[in-house]
Motif scaffolding. Structure first.
Motif, PDB file in Angstrom:
ATOM      1  N   GLY A  59       0.986  -1.351  -0.133  1.00 61.36           N
ATOM      2  CA  GLY A  59      -0.143   0.097   0.111  1.00 61.36           C
ATOM      3  C   GLY A  59       0.825   1.253  -0.096  1.00 61.36           C
ATOM      4  N   LYS A  60       2.030   1.255   0.703  1.00 61.36           N
ATOM      5  CA  LYS A  60       2.802   2.167   0.591  1.00 61.36           C
ATOM      6  C   LYS A  60       3.919   2.401  -0.327  1.00 61.36           C
ATOM      7  N   TYR A  61       4.662   1.382  -0.822  1.00 59.42           N
ATOM      8  CA  TYR A  61       5.680   0.963  -1.610  1.00 59.42           C
ATOM      9  C   TYR A  61       5.527   0.578  -2.932  1.00 59.42           C
ATOM     10  N   SER A  62       6.559   0.599  -3.892  1.00 62.09           N
ATOM     11  CA  SER A  62       6.480  -0.003  -5.077  1.00 62.09           C
ATOM     12  C   SER A  62       7.679  -0.830  -5.349  1.00 62.09           C
ATOM     13  N   ILE A  63       7.599  -1.936  -6.301  1.00 64.46           N
ATOM     14  CA  ILE A  63       8.799  -2.333  -6.715  1.00 64.46           C
ATOM     15  C   ILE A  63       8.645  -2.143  -8.159  1.00 64.46           C
ATOM     16  N   ALA A  64       9.827  -1.459  -8.819  1.00 62.52           N
ATOM     17  CA  ALA A  64       9.689  -1.151 -10.124  1.00 62.52           C
ATOM     18  C   ALA A  64      10.008  -2.335 -11.060  1.00 62.52           C
ATOM     19  N   ALA A  65       9.570  -2.342 -12.372  1.00 62.00           N
ATOM     20  CA  ALA A  65       9.729  -3.267 -13.280  1.00 62.00           C
ATOM     21  C   ALA A  65      11.272  -3.464 -13.318  1.00 62.00           C
ATOM     22  N   PHE A  66      11.624  -4.592 -13.710  1.00 59.51           N
ATOM     23  CA  PHE A  66      13.021  -4.800 -13.916  1.00 59.51           C
ATOM     24  C   PHE A  66      13.583  -3.977 -15.307  1.00 59.51           C
ATOM     25  N   PRO A  67      14.566  -3.120 -15.455  1.00 62.15           N
ATOM     26  CA  PRO A  67      14.925  -2.619 -16.443  1.00 62.15           C
ATOM     27  C   PRO A  67      15.245  -3.529 -17.854  1.00 62.15           C
ATOM     28  N   LYS A  68      14.995  -2.688 -18.967  1.00 62.78           N
ATOM     29  CA  LYS A  68      15.058  -3.429 -20.313  1.00 62.78           C
ATOM     30  C   LYS A  68      16.693  -3.685 -20.498  1.00 62.78           C
ATOM     31  N   VAL A  69      17.085  -4.731 -21.155  1.00 66.64           N
ATOM     32  CA  VAL A  69      18.696  -4.939 -21.309  1.00 66.64           C
ATOM     33  C   VAL A  69      18.860  -5.388 -22.586  1.00 66.64           C
ATOM     34  N   GLU A  70      20.060  -4.556 -23.103  1.00 66.96           N
ATOM     35  CA  GLU A  70      20.293  -5.105 -24.433  1.00 66.96           C
ATOM     36  C   GLU A  70      21.903  -5.256 -24.465  1.00 66.96           C
ATOM     37  N   LYS A  71      22.159  -6.543 -24.922  1.00 70.03           N
ATOM     38  CA  LYS A  71      23.624  -7.028 -24.884  1.00 70.03           C
ATOM     39  C   LYS A  71      24.628  -6.598 -26.105  1.00 70.03           C
TER      40      LYS A  71
END
Ligand code: SF4
Length: 345
Positions: A59-71
């Protein structure tokens, strides 16, 4: 309003946040472990945490989506460069370097950089924004995953000046080294600065066990002023004094980084100038042959022969001096080449 990302908290901060929700702070270890050791992507995936606490945290915090990765992988030496795009579009790059028996993750502290060093591709981009602790740790996680084996060293030598984002870099290091999370030893972490003298002193007075690298770049004041605007704020003498203070206070060697520019600062007299500047400081010197990459530059790289001759003078004078082997040059992953594929606007 965006909720704060819970992975930006150190364990101590997280304990405070849990207590503020009316729960026992002692529940922190389990939550921290889920976030950082297990790497859960959602609150619901937190196993072993009471559902009531999970609900309150969500309710108070978030977990941001994992970043996009290009190798991109170097055909010359297997160095891996990873372009990371965070959910808000900010980008950074990290590099995985394979040495004989070790893996080094070179991570960024900022998206772009405000310092404007003229020899550096990142400097030409300007600063987009500081990276958050969770975004710095995401780079470590990506490096470990892409390397396919444990990371032995983490170096803050990617995009950005770590000491201009020290609060977040410091937190990222505390989270990374926490024994309830990644448990990565601080002794395996090196932070490199272009010479933010007050933060060098602050680090010396802290209890952190990380290592310090200082980019002297060159030993001539006027030449340095030409290469980095930071020199106007903190001149060479001030930077070396701060490094000396760090070495004395922590009883650790400082790594001085020196960039060799052909015919400008790679002569025997330049080596003598460097020796005079760092005299008496417990240090090691890393020599880096200038690498212009795609930058238009008035400077050219020193030859390997001249670099070796410079190294020999330093070694002769009793200074442990390493000539850094260039890695990942074909994928613009070498020192000073990180430009996030020019994606910052
Ligand atoms: S050398 Fe470091 S401090 Fe200077 S512009 Fe590049 S990233 Fe920034």
């Amino acid at each position: 309003m965006t909720k704060p990302d819970i992975r930006d908290f150190t364990r101590q901060e997280l304990a405070g946040a849990i207590a503020a929700l009316g729960e026992k702070a002692s529940k922190v270890d389990r939550v921290f472990n889920c976030l950082h050791k297990k790497g859960v992507a959602t609150f619901e995936a937190m196993s072993g945490v009471q559902p009531e606490l999970v609900k309150k945290l969500a309710g108070k915090y978030s977990i941001a989506a994992f970043p996009k990765v290009e190798k991109t992988v170097s055909k010359i030496d297997g160095t891996v460069k990873v372009l990371i795009t965070f959910p808000d579009g900010a980008v950074s790059e990290c590099v995985i370097l394979f040495n004989k028996a070790t893996v080094t993750a070179c991570v960024s502290s900022q998206s772009g950089c405000a310092c404007g060093c003229s020899f550096c591709a990142t400097g030409a981009l300007g600063l987009h924004r500081d990276l958050k602790p969770s975004e710095i740790i995401a780079q470590f996680v990506v490096c470990r995953r892409e390397a396919g084996k444990p990371v032995d060293n983490v170096v803050f030598m990617g995009m950005g000046e770590p000491f201009m984002n020290w609060a977040n870099v410091r937190k990222a290091i505390l989270i990374l080294s926490d024994n309830k999370g990644h448990n990565f030893p601080q002794s395996g972490i090196t932070v490199s600065t272009v010479g933010v003298a007050p933060v060098i002193r602050e680090l010396a007075d802290s209890h952190m066990g990380i290592r310090l690298a200082v980019s002297l770049i060159t030993a001539d004041e006027a030449h340095r002023a030409e290469l980095t605007p930071m020199n106007k704020k903190y001149g060479l003498a001030q930077v070396v004094e701060a490094a000396r203070y760090y070495a004395e206070k922590t009883k650790k060697s400082v790594f001085f980084e020196y960039i060799l520019f052909d015919g400008v600062n790679d002569r025997p007299e330049d080596a003598q100038k460097l020796l005079a500047l760092i005299k008496g400081v417990n240090c090691k010197v890393n020599l880096i042959r200038y690498n212009p990459g795609a930058l238009a530059s008035a400077y050219t790289p020193t030859s390997v022969e001249k670099a070796k001759a410079f190294q020999a003078i330093m070694v002769e004078a009793g200074i442990r001096t390493h000539l850094r082997r260039e890695k990942g040059a074909d994928i613009a992953a070498a020192c000073g080449q990180l430009a996030a594929a020019r994606k910052i606007v």
